[in-house]
Design an enzyme around this catalytic site. Sequence first.
Site, mmCIF file in Angstrom:
data_model
loop_
_atom_site.group_PDB
_atom_site.id
_atom_site.type_symbol
_atom_site.label_atom_id
_atom_site.label_comp_id
_atom_site.label_asym_id
_atom_site.label_seq_id
_atom_site.Cartn_x
_atom_site.Cartn_y
_atom_site.Cartn_z
ATOM 1 N N SER A 201 -20.409 -6.833 -7.147
ATOM 2 C CA SER A 201 -21.563 -7.554 -7.826
ATOM 3 C C SER A 201 -21.236 -8.817 -7.991
ATOM 4 C CB SER A 201 -22.251 -7.229 -8.807
ATOM 5 O OG SER A 201 -22.299 -5.423 -8.563
ATOM 6 N N CYS A 328 -21.070 1.601 -19.132
ATOM 7 C CA CYS A 328 -23.120 2.280 -18.021
ATOM 8 C C CYS A 328 -22.821 3.331 -19.004
ATOM 9 C CB CYS A 328 -22.484 2.048 -16.884
ATOM 10 S SG CYS A 328 -22.659 1.124 -15.658
#
Length: 383
Positions: A201, A328
């Site tokens: 990412s 997360c």
Amino acid sequence: MDNSIIYLDNNATTPLDKRVLDAMLPYFIDDFGNPSSTHNFGKNSRKAVDTAKKNISTLINSTPQELTFTSGATESINIALKGLALHPSNEKQHIITVKTEHKAVLDTCKYLETVGFEIDYLPVNKEGLIDLRQLEETIRKDTLIVCIMWVNNETGVIQPINEISELVHNAGTLFMTDATQAVGKIPTDIIENNIDVMCFSAHKMYGPKGIGALFVNSESVNKKHILPLQHGGGHENGLRSGTLNVPGIVGFGKACEIAFNEMKTNATTILSLRNNIENNLLNIKGSFVNGSKNQRLYNTLNICLPNFDANVFIGKNKNIAVSNGSACTAALVESSHVLTALGLSEDESLGSLRISIGKMNNENDLQLLINEINNELNTEMVK
């Protein structure tokens, strides 16, 4: 960024480099064309996308054609694992991964178990490293792919990727790595390390959120044997349909260009900061580093502190951004699955802090954090 904020959670996300923002801005307002359009506006955007792909491919030593743009590593992981497993041509029903993987891998594998696949979740030792002999013994004739994270997001532990890929390929199996915490921070040469599939990412390397990439080795994996999860227009060679996020892609490319040029300098500076705070906090009796101290990313310190509640500390110190685990799952007040896999007790896990340092941090940031940790521990001792 607000100067009153001490931001030390760079493994969750990094602040956007000003140079990246400057590169992106024209593609919001002036060069806003759809890169799939054939007019000049579209061609200008396509040219920018192609340039970004070249910058990204240069950083990992791939060809631009081997990259597919996604919304981030989580989507890349889903496309790769589900796409390979669920393709009609696939007859292999076994996948190997590791207990300390990111939830994007673990949850995807859990899903694949519900549709008939067998998954082996390898354990790690107290340093967070897998046993290569156990990996070798776990590979079967029907093993589709081995998926092992390059750098762990919570502990910074670096797996011996080159040795792993050689072992996996000698067994006739594909090798995939989630390199989200590695790309842009350490060399991630896909040829040197013989990588088949890699996910990463932009926002972990001072680029924008919402953009990532999936690398698929053109020599070892046929993209036609990856089932697309998203249909509609055939973008990205049919693997990921949807209008491309041009500003995000431009920012991604710029972030990779900067990382390519500045990675070594950043590593030296950040390592010095990490070592200083680590040495200071290890003076606290009963403290210890979680995971390997030798095979670890230079920016990450995951440390267990005695009589310390990481969640309480984070809640009290609104001006300090540190973590007690993965971004997360940080909202969940429960033991980190990564630290549990290393053998920590629940109290030790909940008493651990992840401090991840970035290129925009300085000695003052770290000293202020040390002061607040000492204040917290002294307060607990008084109680």
